[in-house]
Design a protein around this motif. Structure first.
Motif, PDB file in Angstrom:
ATOM      1  N   ASN A 177      -2.049 -19.504 -11.146  1.00 15.61           N
ATOM      2  CA  ASN A 177      -3.163 -19.625 -10.852  1.00 15.61           C
ATOM      3  C   ASN A 177      -3.003 -19.142  -9.281  1.00 15.61           C
ATOM      4  O   ASN A 177      -3.818 -18.327  -8.567  1.00 15.61           O
ATOM      5  CB  ASN A 177      -4.244 -20.494 -11.005  1.00 15.61           C
ATOM      6  N   ILE A 178      -2.294 -20.169  -8.454  1.00 15.65           N
ATOM      7  CA  ILE A 178      -1.988 -19.894  -7.044  1.00 15.65           C
ATOM      8  C   ILE A 178      -1.793 -18.603  -6.449  1.00 15.65           C
ATOM      9  O   ILE A 178      -2.101 -17.754  -5.456  1.00 15.65           O
ATOM     10  CB  ILE A 178      -1.146 -21.006  -6.428  1.00 15.65           C
ATOM     11  N   LEU A 179      -0.415 -18.245  -7.289  1.00 19.01           N
ATOM     12  CA  LEU A 179       0.212 -16.883  -6.968  1.00 19.01           C
ATOM     13  C   LEU A 179      -0.739 -15.826  -7.140  1.00 19.01           C
ATOM     14  O   LEU A 179      -0.809 -14.827  -6.143  1.00 19.01           O
ATOM     15  CB  LEU A 179       1.536 -16.641  -7.794  1.00 19.01           C
ATOM     16  N   GLY A 180      -1.379 -15.580  -8.451  1.00 23.74           N
ATOM     17  CA  GLY A 180      -2.482 -14.581  -8.770  1.00 23.74           C
ATOM     18  C   GLY A 180      -3.419 -14.343  -7.926  1.00 23.74           C
ATOM     19  O   GLY A 180      -3.561 -13.330  -7.384  1.00 23.74           O
ATOM     20  N   THR A 181      -4.022 -15.611  -7.447  1.00 24.08           N
ATOM     21  CA  THR A 181      -5.025 -15.533  -6.364  1.00 24.08           C
ATOM     22  C   THR A 181      -4.644 -15.128  -4.956  1.00 24.08           C
ATOM     23  O   THR A 181      -5.425 -14.346  -4.495  1.00 24.08           O
ATOM     24  CB  THR A 181      -5.979 -16.938  -6.414  1.00 24.08           C
ATOM     25  N   VAL A 182      -3.621 -15.531  -4.736  1.00 26.68           N
ATOM     26  CA  VAL A 182      -2.949 -15.023  -3.424  1.00 26.68           C
ATOM     27  C   VAL A 182      -2.742 -13.417  -3.291  1.00 26.68           C
ATOM     28  O   VAL A 182      -2.870 -12.789  -2.340  1.00 26.68           O
ATOM     29  CB  VAL A 182      -1.761 -15.845  -3.172  1.00 26.68           C
ATOM     30  N   VAL A 183      -2.062 -13.047  -4.246  1.00 30.55           N
ATOM     31  CA  VAL A 183      -1.706 -11.780  -4.638  1.00 30.55           C
ATOM     32  C   VAL A 183      -3.055 -10.836  -4.639  1.00 30.55           C
ATOM     33  O   VAL A 183      -3.107  -9.828  -3.974  1.00 30.55           O
ATOM     34  CB  VAL A 183      -0.928 -11.247  -5.720  1.00 30.55           C
ATOM     35  N   VAL A 184      -4.157 -11.238  -5.278  1.00 29.99           N
ATOM     36  CA  VAL A 184      -5.148 -10.494  -5.460  1.00 29.99           C
ATOM     37  C   VAL A 184      -6.123 -10.422  -4.083  1.00 29.99           C
ATOM     38  O   VAL A 184      -6.397  -9.365  -3.620  1.00 29.99           O
ATOM     39  CB  VAL A 184      -6.324 -10.894  -6.583  1.00 29.99           C
ATOM     40  N   VAL A 185      -6.193 -11.580  -3.439  1.00 25.94           N
ATOM     41  CA  VAL A 185      -7.099 -11.926  -2.180  1.00 25.94           C
ATOM     42  C   VAL A 185      -6.044 -11.106  -0.994  1.00 25.94           C
ATOM     43  O   VAL A 185      -6.816 -10.374  -0.228  1.00 25.94           O
ATOM     44  CB  VAL A 185      -7.360 -13.039  -1.890  1.00 25.94           C
ATOM     45  N   GLY A 186      -4.843 -11.312  -0.747  1.00 21.87           N
ATOM     46  CA  GLY A 186      -4.001 -10.854   0.215  1.00 21.87           C
ATOM     47  C   GLY A 186      -3.874  -9.381  -0.104  1.00 21.87           C
ATOM     48  O   GLY A 186      -3.924  -8.426   0.839  1.00 21.87           O
ATOM     49  N   GLY A 187      -3.628  -8.871  -1.294  1.00 18.20           N
ATOM     50  CA  GLY A 187      -3.637  -7.376  -1.658  1.00 18.20           C
ATOM     51  C   GLY A 187      -5.013  -6.554  -1.095  1.00 18.20           C
ATOM     52  O   GLY A 187      -5.109  -5.508  -0.778  1.00 18.20           O
ATOM     53  N   THR A 188      -6.135  -7.170  -1.468  1.00 17.69           N
ATOM     54  CA  THR A 188      -7.306  -6.783  -0.978  1.00 17.69           C
ATOM     55  C   THR A 188      -7.399  -6.472   0.536  1.00 17.69           C
ATOM     56  O   THR A 188      -7.877  -5.742   0.995  1.00 17.69           O
ATOM     57  CB  THR A 188      -8.411  -7.695  -1.713  1.00 17.69           C
ATOM     58  N   LEU A 189      -7.286  -7.755   1.075  1.00 19.92           N
ATOM     59  CA  LEU A 189      -7.173  -7.653   2.747  1.00 19.92           C
ATOM     60  C   LEU A 189      -6.403  -6.518   3.193  1.00 19.92           C
ATOM     61  O   LEU A 189      -6.732  -5.859   4.163  1.00 19.92           O
ATOM     62  CB  LEU A 189      -7.079  -8.830   3.272  1.00 19.92           C
ATOM     63  N   TRP A 190      -5.172  -6.532   2.531  1.00 19.87           N
ATOM     64  CA  TRP A 190      -4.187  -5.364   3.312  1.00 19.87           C
ATOM     65  C   TRP A 190      -4.500  -3.874   2.819  1.00 19.87           C
ATOM     66  O   TRP A 190      -4.471  -3.221   3.746  1.00 19.87           O
ATOM     67  CB  TRP A 190      -3.013  -5.806   2.497  1.00 19.87           C
ATOM     68  N   SER A 191      -5.240  -3.797   1.729  1.00 21.46           N
ATOM     69  CA  SER A 191      -5.751  -2.599   1.556  1.00 21.46           C
ATOM     70  C   SER A 191      -6.802  -2.206   2.400  1.00 21.46           C
ATOM     71  O   SER A 191      -6.815  -0.959   2.734  1.00 21.46           O
ATOM     72  CB  SER A 191      -6.128  -2.564  -0.050  1.00 21.46           C
ATOM     73  N   GLY A 192      -7.789  -3.120   2.504  1.00 21.90           N
ATOM     74  CA  GLY A 192      -8.802  -3.015   3.557  1.00 21.90           C
ATOM     75  C   GLY A 192      -8.331  -2.486   4.965  1.00 21.90           C
ATOM     76  O   GLY A 192      -8.946  -1.555   5.762  1.00 21.90           O
ATOM     77  N   TRP A 193      -7.174  -3.385   5.437  1.00 23.66           N
ATOM     78  CA  TRP A 193      -6.713  -2.809   6.619  1.00 23.66           C
ATOM     79  C   TRP A 193      -6.036  -1.501   6.699  1.00 23.66           C
ATOM     80  O   TRP A 193      -6.387  -1.002   7.778  1.00 23.66           O
ATOM     81  CB  TRP A 193      -5.503  -3.783   7.041  1.00 23.66           C
ATOM     82  N   GLN A 194      -5.432  -1.118   5.686  1.00 25.44           N
ATOM     83  CA  GLN A 194      -4.840   0.365   5.533  1.00 25.44           C
ATOM     84  C   GLN A 194      -5.843   1.354   5.504  1.00 25.44           C
ATOM     85  O   GLN A 194      -5.342   2.533   5.890  1.00 25.44           O
ATOM     86  CB  GLN A 194      -3.861   0.313   4.341  1.00 25.44           C
ATOM     87  N   SER A 195      -7.057   0.955   4.987  1.00 24.81           N
ATOM     88  CA  SER A 195      -7.994   2.143   4.810  1.00 24.81           C
ATOM     89  C   SER A 195      -9.149   2.452   5.748  1.00 24.81           C
ATOM     90  O   SER A 195     -10.114   3.088   5.588  1.00 24.81           O
ATOM     91  CB  SER A 195      -8.542   1.804   3.324  1.00 24.81           C
ATOM     92  N   ARG A 196      -8.734   1.531   6.801  1.00 23.54           N
ATOM     93  CA  ARG A 196      -9.728   1.449   7.807  1.00 23.54           C
ATOM     94  C   ARG A 196      -9.659   2.875   8.569  1.00 23.54           C
ATOM     95  O   ARG A 196      -8.486   3.675   8.911  1.00 23.54           O
ATOM     96  CB  ARG A 196      -9.267   0.496   9.025  1.00 23.54           C
ATOM     97  N   GLY A 197     -10.757   3.574   9.027  1.00 24.53           N
ATOM     98  CA  GLY A 197     -11.111   4.711   9.500  1.00 24.53           C
ATOM     99  C   GLY A 197     -10.641   6.197   8.301  1.00 24.53           C
ATOM    100  O   GLY A 197     -10.521   7.120   8.863  1.00 24.53           O
TER     101      GLY A 197
END
Length: 279
Positions: free
Chosen positions: A146-166
């Protein structure tokens, strides 16, 4: 049915509808991340259904084991697998998926088959707790998953947001949707963590809010910004019999005439209703 079973029932119905929506999307596109999310929310539905049954009719060993293996263990892992399939190379994602399938089968088998600590018997209306029934290795495996899965989902979401800016409105919409999905995962995981330590008040509420956020996030991420407004403009122009100047585009944002690639196909004069029949 007892009053505290209504929230798990609502969560089950919403999760089932979400799972069917994912099934329809996956059948159309066959994308790997949709398949992993479909697996994840099928497990989530089974877990909330077991929670509803236990709350409504009383707990037994089989119901609790299904709830634990589907809801507490497999859901977050497969959601994380889907997130990885959006972020990393397909070959690497397939390798991770193979080991995830193997791990899911092995740990899931032990959760379903291992004797409870002290040969305990699950019975009654009160929700059992895994920390009182399962041996330490299983509890540690579930906690790490659960810890690993939550970190991947939340971290991946934030990373996708950073990459999709602009990158435009569509990318921003996808980011907002995945952010809501991550918030739903975090909400459900927080409820599970509280329950692990013996506090079950609000657990069903956290699962319900979590699945609502995840479903709404999926809808937002899948929506093409402005498509509904473009369709309204097209219908309004058709109703008014709008004419256009020679060589001018009828509507650059019309989504109805999208080509096979999913991009809007500009409607020229020869394609417009005003020109039809002038031969």
């Amino acid at each position: 049915m007892r009053s505290d079973a209504w929230l798990p029932l609502i969560a089950t119905v919403i999760s089932l509808e979400f799972t069917m929506a994912l099934w329809r999307r996956w059948r159309q596109s066959r994308r790997s991340y949709l398949r992993s999310w479909l697996i994840s929310f099928a497990f989530y539905t089974a877990g909330t259904a077991a929670l509803w049954y236990g709350a409504a009719f009383g707990w037994d060993s089989a119901t609790f084991r299904v709830f634990y293996v589907c809801g507490a263990f497999l859901t977050t892992l497969w959601l994380a697998q889907g997130e990885l399939e959006l972020l990393i190379r397909p070959k690497v994602a397939r390798i991770i998926g193979f080991f995830l399938t193997l791990t899911s089968a092995i740990v899931g088998f032990f959760i379903l088959a291992v004797p409870f600590v002290g040969d305990s018997v699950v019975a009654g209306s009160a929700m059992p707790h895994g920390k009182d029934l399962f041996p330490v290795p299983i509890r540690v495996a579930i906690m790490l998953a659960n810890i690993l899965g939550t970190v991947v989902v939340v971290g991946g979401t934030l990373w996708s947001g950073w990459q999709s800016r602009g990158r435009g409105a569509a990318a921003a919409s996808r980011f907002r949707g995945t952010l809501l999905i991550a918030a739903g995962v975090s909400f459900a995981a927080a409820g599970g963590a509280v329950t692990y330590f013996g506090e079950e008040a609000g657990f069903a509420l956290s699962l319900t809010i979590g699945i609502v956020l995840m479903y709404f996030g999926f809808v937002v991420a899948s929506r093409r910004p402005g498509a509904h407004r473009a369709a309204k403009r097209r219908r309004r122009d058709n109703e008014r019999g709008t004419t256009v100047e020679p060589g001018r585009l009828l509507d650059r944002d019309v989504d109805i005439d999208a080509d096979a690639s999913g991009q809007p196909a500009p409607a020229t004069l020869a394609q417009s209703p005003a020109y039809a029949g002038r031969g």
